[in-house]
Write an enzyme that holds these catalytic residues in place. Structure first.
Site, PDB file in Angstrom:
ATOM      1  N   ARG A 148       0.840  -1.204   0.000  1.00 53.36           N
ATOM      2  CA  ARG A 148       0.000   0.000   0.000  1.00 53.36           C
ATOM      3  C   ARG A 148       0.873   1.251   0.000  1.00 53.36           C
ATOM      4  O   ARG A 148       0.638   2.193  -0.752  1.00 53.36           O
ATOM      5  CB  ARG A 148      -0.939  -0.011   1.211  1.00 53.36           C
ATOM      6  CG  ARG A 148      -2.276  -0.659   0.964  1.00 53.36           C
ATOM      7  CD  ARG A 148      -2.174  -2.062   0.373  1.00 53.36           C
ATOM      8  NE  ARG A 148      -3.469  -2.712   0.261  1.00 53.36           N
ATOM      9  CZ  ARG A 148      -4.035  -3.439   1.229  1.00 53.36           C
ATOM     10  NH1 ARG A 148      -3.377  -3.673   2.366  1.00 53.36           N
ATOM     11  NH2 ARG A 148      -5.224  -3.980   1.060  1.00 53.36           N
ATOM     12  N   GLU A 321     -10.318 -11.966   1.194  1.00 51.30           N
ATOM     13  CA  GLU A 321     -11.188 -10.947   0.591  1.00 51.30           C
ATOM     14  C   GLU A 321     -11.257 -11.062  -0.932  1.00 51.30           C
ATOM     15  O   GLU A 321     -11.198 -10.056  -1.640  1.00 51.30           O
ATOM     16  CB  GLU A 321     -10.699  -9.546   1.002  1.00 51.30           C
ATOM     17  CG  GLU A 321     -10.753  -9.351   2.506  1.00 51.30           C
ATOM     18  CD  GLU A 321     -10.227  -8.005   2.976  1.00 51.30           C
ATOM     19  OE1 GLU A 321     -10.838  -7.426   3.890  1.00 51.30           O
ATOM     20  OE2 GLU A 321      -9.201  -7.525   2.438  1.00 51.30           O
TER      21      GLU A 321
HETATM   22  C1  ACM Z   1      -6.623  -8.874   5.757  1.00 54.82           C
HETATM   23  O1  ACM Z   1      -6.615  -8.033   6.661  1.00 54.82           O
HETATM   24  N1  ACM Z   1      -7.314  -8.682   4.663  1.00 54.82           N
HETATM   25  C2  ACM Z   1      -5.876 -10.101   5.876  1.00 54.82           C
END
Ligand code: ACM
Length: 547
Positions: A148, A321
């Site tokens: 990020r 996710e």
């Molecule tokens: C996560 O915090 N998506 C592993």
């Protein structure tokens, strides 16, 4: 007193001290030479004392340092004895001696953490003491999200030093995500040429209206990675790389649009993502995608050799996710489901992860992933990072999988560490130093046999709202010191832990962190330049779920 962090098993104080002088020697017996090199270097920098090479332990004249192995001790167990004969550090392996050398450095006082002596005339003394110590958990980690916001190599080496000072031993290195791909892959150069930078970046939570229009990027060359892995190994830290699939992959898709679901979205128009949240653009679940990532992982395995540390066989493949909307809409994905005879998209993810489990196992490596990898069915031998509370870890341990406990409700260090408007970019729950100190990695509901599956714990440092080293330091410290004690020390049940005693020891530890140049959050709150007035966070109030 000695004010050690993390607290050792046992400390018996004596009444005198060993004075290190210009005549003092250092003897590193067979198998401890690397620790000797490290210790001589850091102590020479901080004290200016040469610590000449002594040929034998008793050649140190009672004012020197000896290091040696004691095979009766466990691998990371050590014994440090400072008495009229000098200072002797013995460990069950070089790793144990290294942990003991960290204790020795703390015993010398905060200025032992500096890189040059403040004065030439000061007395360097180790109090007479016997420390006997061993870790509670084998896996004591820190996850750094360099995707990020990129952390330049020097910053990673610095964090390895900070981890070593806290007896941590696993760097979980989050190298890829929607917002950036950070490791050079020779066979697929666009992963970094295109995927390692973005044109602009959301400042604050995704709902914030602010943008930084300065391009952001950076990546590690293969030699940078080799250097990081070797530097970690010298500090007895294993580096576990994470290449996140099949979600969190937009940077890779921006570089190679054929990796995405081309029959659902125009992946050729995707760029490296410039904001935060859960991204719908996931990998296409095709054989071609598998081949591509096998080629990536072939280079990753070479860069992160299995023999660099006890947890070096592990490769983290993410798995978290992965939104299934595109797979539901994609003819290609649906055909894959029916060709493979699978029930649904969850099973398709299970197939995807299972493929890499088998592929890694065939190369003598072990797969670890976020707890979503349990959903599609997980093969024996794979390990789980339990992040959505304890539940995934409990399920995994009961199914016989190894577990690293890192629930977001407790040890996500991006979450704000105090209530109140002055916390910079406040997101998530309030998780204070005391909350982290009272975090218990092993849930009470596990049987002793299941509990033995908990390899340990780690703190996760996600960097959406941490744009530079100062922000990472602020969020990570002092809470990483509490996590280190949770992971290393034999603490009682959470409510019985002596937090006041920990805070007292922290007064000395803050001086060590000062000497190391760490921009921690002071107990009184952020310094003016540590605040981010006007940048929107997303505080979550009320009790956290999954507790
Ligand atoms: C996560 O915090 N998506 C592993």
């Amino acid at each position: 007193m000695t004010e050690l962090i993390p607290a050792p098993r046992s400390v018996v104080a004596g009444s005198g001290e060993v004075r290190l002088t210009a005549r003092s020697g250092l003897h590193a017996a067979r198998g401890t030479e690397g620790v000797g090199q490290w210790l001589r270097t850091v102590l020479w920098q901080a004290t200016g004392l040469p610590l000449r090479e002594a040929r034998e332990l008793d050649d140190t004249d009672g004012d020197g340092i000896g290091l040696r192995l004691d095979p009766r001790l466990g691998p990371e167990e050590y014994r440090l004895v400072s008495d009229p004969g000098g200072v002797l550090v013995e460990g069950g392996s070089a790793a144990g001696v290294f942990r003991g050398a960290q204790t020795l450095r703390q015993l010398l006082g905060p200025d032992a953490f500096r890189r040059a002596p403040l004065r030439r005339d000061r007395v360097w003394a180790v109090p007479h003491v016997t420390v006997e110590d061993a870790p509670r958990f084998r896996w004591r980690g820190l996850m750094l999200d360099v995707a990020r916001h990129f952390m330049p190599k020097e910053g990673v080496l610095r964090y390895l030093d900070l981890m070593a000072a806290h007896k941590l031993n696993v760097l979980h290195f989050h190298l890829t995500d929607d917002q950036g791909w950070r490791v050079e892959i020779r066979r697929h150069p666009k992963l970094t040429e295109v995927g390692s930078w973005r044109a602009r970046t959301k400042i604050g939570h995704r709902a914030s209206p602010l943008w930084d229009d300065k391009p952001h990027g950076g990546h590690y060359t293969q030699d940078d990675i080799r250097e990081i892995v070797a530097y970690a190994a010298e500090r007895h830290i294993s580096v576990v790389p994470e290449i996140d699939v099949p979600g969190h992959s937009q940077a890779a898709i921006a570089a190679y649009p054929e990796l995405g679901n081309t029959d659902v979205v125009d992946t050729a128009s995707l760029t490296v993502w410039d904001t935060w949240g859960i991204n719908p653009n996931v990998l296409a679940p095709t054989d071609d995608t598998l081949r591509f990532y096998e080629e990536v992982l072939e280079e990753v395995l070479e860069l992160f050799p299995a023999d660099a540390g006890p947890f070096s066989p592990f490769v983290h493949i993410g798995g978290d996710e992965c939104v299934k909307d595109q797979w539901r809409a994609s003819d290609t994905a649906q055909k894959q489901i029916s060709n493979l005879g699978l029930a649904d998209e969850e099973a398709l993810q299970g197939w995807f992860i299972g493929h890499f489990h088998t592929w890694l196992a065939a190369r003598g490596r072990r797969l670890i992933g976020w707890d979503e990898i349990l959903q599609g069915g997980l093969a024996p031998g794979a390990a789980v990072s339990s992040w959505r509370g304890y539940a995934g870890g409990v399920t995994a341990a009961r199914a016989g999988h190894d577990v690293v406990m890192c629930p977001e409700q407790q040890v996500y260090l991006d979450h704000r560490q105090a209530a109140g408007p002055e916390e910079p970019v406040p997101i998530g729950y309030v998780r204070t130093l005391e909350d982290v100190y009272r975090f218990e990695p092993v849930p009470a509901e596990l049987t002793p046999e299941e509990a033995a599956r908990v390899l340990g714990t780690q703190a996760n440092v996600w960097t959406e709202v941490m744009e530079d080293q100062g922000r990472v330091d602020y969020q990570t410290f002092p809470r990483l010191a509490a996590l280190a004690e949770v992971a290393w020390s034999a603490l009682p049940a959470p409510e019985e832990r002596d937090f006041a005693g920990f805070e007292r020891r922290m007064t000395t530890h803050y001086r060590r962190l000062d000497a190391l140049g760490v921009g921690y959050r002071p107990p009184t709150g952020p310094l003016p330049w540590q605040t981010r007035p006007g940048v929107l966070g997303r505080p979550i109030d009320g009790p956290p779920p999954n507790l």
